[in-house]
Design a protein around this motif. Sequence first.
Motif, PDB file in Angstrom:
ATOM      1  N   PRO A  89       0.841  -1.201   0.000  1.00 17.58           N
ATOM      2  CA  PRO A  89       0.000   0.000   0.000  1.00 17.58           C
ATOM      3  C   PRO A  89       0.879   1.254   0.000  1.00 17.58           C
ATOM      4  N   GLU A  90       0.547   2.182  -0.853  1.00 16.99           N
ATOM      5  CA  GLU A  90       1.301   3.440  -0.987  1.00 16.99           C
ATOM      6  C   GLU A  90       2.775   3.187  -1.270  1.00 16.99           C
ATOM      7  N   GLY A  91       3.094   2.099  -1.972  1.00 20.61           N
ATOM      8  CA  GLY A  91       4.472   1.798  -2.331  1.00 20.61           C
ATOM      9  C   GLY A  91       5.311   1.201  -1.225  1.00 20.61           C
ATOM     10  N   GLN A  92       4.754   0.982  -0.067  1.00 20.63           N
ATOM     11  CA  GLN A  92       5.485   0.428   1.069  1.00 20.63           C
ATOM     12  C   GLN A  92       5.273  -1.098   1.076  1.00 20.63           C
ATOM     13  N   VAL A  93       6.321  -1.866   0.730  1.00 20.76           N
ATOM     14  CA  VAL A  93       6.215  -3.323   0.678  1.00 20.76           C
ATOM     15  C   VAL A  93       6.193  -3.877   2.104  1.00 20.76           C
ATOM     16  N   LEU A  94       5.121  -4.605   2.404  1.00 23.68           N
ATOM     17  CA  LEU A  94       4.933  -5.142   3.754  1.00 23.68           C
ATOM     18  C   LEU A  94       5.411  -6.581   3.846  1.00 23.68           C
ATOM     19  N   HIS A  95       5.770  -6.981   5.066  1.00 20.95           N
ATOM     20  CA  HIS A  95       6.227  -8.341   5.344  1.00 20.95           C
ATOM     21  C   HIS A  95       5.419  -8.890   6.503  1.00 20.95           C
ATOM     22  N   ALA A  96       4.851 -10.069   6.308  1.00 20.63           N
ATOM     23  CA  ALA A  96       4.063 -10.701   7.358  1.00 20.63           C
ATOM     24  C   ALA A  96       4.950 -11.581   8.227  1.00 20.63           C
ATOM     25  N   VAL A  97       4.664 -11.577   9.520  1.00 18.85           N
ATOM     26  CA  VAL A  97       5.279 -12.519  10.454  1.00 18.85           C
ATOM     27  C   VAL A  97       4.136 -13.134  11.245  1.00 18.85           C
ATOM     28  N   ARG A  98       4.019 -14.470  11.160  1.00 22.57           N
ATOM     29  CA  ARG A  98       2.943 -15.156  11.866  1.00 22.57           C
ATOM     30  C   ARG A  98       3.233 -15.233  13.354  1.00 22.57           C
ATOM     31  N   ASN A  99       2.211 -15.007  14.154  1.00 22.83           N
ATOM     32  CA  ASN A  99       2.321 -15.075  15.607  1.00 22.83           C
ATOM     33  C   ASN A  99       2.063 -16.520  16.032  1.00 22.83           C
ATOM     34  N   ALA A 100       3.122 -17.234  16.394  1.00 27.63           N
ATOM     35  CA  ALA A 100       3.009 -18.638  16.796  1.00 27.63           C
ATOM     36  C   ALA A 100       3.093 -18.808  18.304  1.00 27.63           C
ATOM     37  N   SER A 101       2.804 -17.759  19.048  1.00 28.23           N
ATOM     38  CA  SER A 101       2.907 -17.816  20.509  1.00 28.23           C
ATOM     39  C   SER A 101       1.723 -18.507  21.166  1.00 28.23           C
ATOM     40  N   ASP A 102       0.632 -18.710  20.418  1.00 28.45           N
ATOM     41  CA  ASP A 102      -0.587 -19.283  20.990  1.00 28.45           C
ATOM     42  C   ASP A 102      -1.295 -20.083  19.897  1.00 28.45           C
TER      43      ASP A 102
END
Length: 153
Positions: free
Chosen positions: A62-75
């Motif tokens: 969005p708006e040229g900002q490449v995002l990176h997902a990190v999955r929350n595996a704490s629960d």
Amino acid sequence: MERGLPLKTIALITAALGLIVHGAARSAGSDSVVLVVSAHSRVSTLSAIEVRELFLGMTVAPEGQVLHAVRNASDTRLSDIFLQNVVAMSANSYRRRVLGMALEQGRRPPPAEADERRLFQEVETDPNVVTYAWSSQIAGVRGLKAIRVLWRD
């Protein structure tokens, strides 16, 4: 001569206490799953489709900002709820899907972080990282902001 409480009275008291305890546990356990970014991130919202694509390893910018997902595996409950209600897949289907995308398209699946403290530190320091958490997990955590409620109990 009868001693103590009659059996019916004991059963009614036990049932009433069970309902009270169950109600208290239910209200204490109610929470919501929120999408989390750094407080310094320019991202203010993501659509449901963008969230799903992001956590499937696709490019979302969005708006040229490449995002990176990190999955929350704490629960595990949080992971199951996220996969079922946001990504719309079971854990096995999700694993097959991201593995298939990695093999066919060379896309890297989003990494998972089981250590809550390390996950939140990563999100706080990188304005391009997006994760999800219980709203109660991030309450009072400086440097993070919830940009969307994904699921509500």
